[in-house]
Enzyme design. Sequence first.
Site, PDB file in Angstrom:
ATOM      1  N   CYS A  93       0.843  -1.189   0.000  1.00  0.00           N
ATOM      2  CA  CYS A  93       0.000   0.000   0.000  1.00  0.00           C
ATOM      3  C   CYS A  93       0.880   1.241   0.000  1.00  0.00           C
ATOM      4  O   CYS A  93       1.995   1.233   0.532  1.00  0.00           O
ATOM      5  CB  CYS A  93      -0.914  -0.002   1.230  1.00  0.00           C
ATOM      6  SG  CYS A  93      -2.146   1.339   1.217  1.00  0.00           S
ATOM      7  N   CYS A 128      -1.864   4.130   7.029  1.00  0.00           N
ATOM      8  CA  CYS A 128      -2.909   4.293   8.037  1.00  0.00           C
ATOM      9  C   CYS A 128      -2.511   3.549   9.314  1.00  0.00           C
ATOM     10  O   CYS A 128      -2.202   2.353   9.277  1.00  0.00           O
ATOM     11  CB  CYS A 128      -4.236   3.762   7.515  1.00  0.00           C
ATOM     12  SG  CYS A 128      -4.754   4.538   5.971  1.00  0.00           S
ATOM     13  N   CYS A 153      -4.296   0.161  10.229  1.00  0.00           N
ATOM     14  CA  CYS A 153      -4.431  -0.876   9.206  1.00  0.00           C
ATOM     15  C   CYS A 153      -4.273  -2.267   9.812  1.00  0.00           C
ATOM     16  O   CYS A 153      -3.331  -2.536  10.553  1.00  0.00           O
ATOM     17  CB  CYS A 153      -3.392  -0.666   8.112  1.00  0.00           C
ATOM     18  SG  CYS A 153      -3.489  -1.894   6.784  1.00  0.00           S
TER      19      CYS A 153
END
Length: 351
Positions: free
Chosen positions: A41, A45, A48
């Site tokens: 990714c 975040c 996650c």
Amino acid sequence: MKGACRGAQPLVSAVDSRPEQRAEDNATTPTSVNYHFTRKCNYKCGFCFHTAKTSFVLPLEEAKRGLKLLKEAGMEKINFSGGEPFLHERGDFLGKMVQYCKADLQLPSVSIVSNGSMIKEKWFQKYGDFLDILAISCDSFDEETNQTIGRTQGRKSHIENLYKIRSWCQQYKVAFKINSVINSFNALEDMTEQINQLNPVRWKVTIDVQGVPCMFGYASTAGTSDSELLISCFAQVFQCLLIDGENAGEAALREAERFVISEQQFQEFLDRHSAVSCLVPESNEKMRNSYLILDEYMRFLDCREGRKDPSRSILDVGVKDAISFSGFDEKMFLKRGGVYVWSKADMKLEW
């Protein structure tokens, strides 16, 4: 597009009765599967729960073989996720799987969950006809909050991109959905104005409670069926999930503990958005073990113990043997409204 926030008309799912009959027959059927085919990714975040612990992605033909096995075992809906699914081969790998599932396997529903940062209009031009639902993750309508959470890349505006993709979904007739994670950095935010602007049909709200597994899925408010809410686009809000070895514990790549909020904080968030008619809260009880998660090796993940325990791959042992180690609660899947009108061909869309 007209969404539930501005008056939706009821719909009736054509597949409601079949999974219930299967459950009565004690047969575990992968009616709806979430395939996290990549862990890579471009966002970071903090909460996650499926982090980049490997860079492995199955070869396309092997992935297609697994998808065919799932279809033969009764799969009706596939959701592609990650990681960021548009990152691998700039979305072309994903597009080919989407096209295969809709055109070749003729699945009733094909959907994607993405952060939206890698999506280009040319992808819609090439693959949009084969996609039923596109979900974009957005946790806040404040750019600084998104920066704090990690849902950003460089100086790109996550929010501006969200509105652009929503416009493309309307243009290319793809049902639009929003996923959000309610956490300590956005729990006090009022998103009413923006949700009404985007005019979604669903806004599902959950929170983070330590050690309680929850995965991508759908549920309806009390007395409201999924089919009554599903018209043209969706908004869905998730709880920040702590998974040992992913975003919690010594081996984790993230530290999600600081994102956790209380049930009371969550309820206050719900109360603040009570006027949003498409808001769909879902309890931890409904979410627990009622989602089928397939990892990058096509192994079902059992999250009952607060971690991810993989089965053997369906490519090696088949779907029936692998799913028996998934911890999947099919009755809860049906109870929470896991089956709904999920094909855009059956939705009464007003583009």
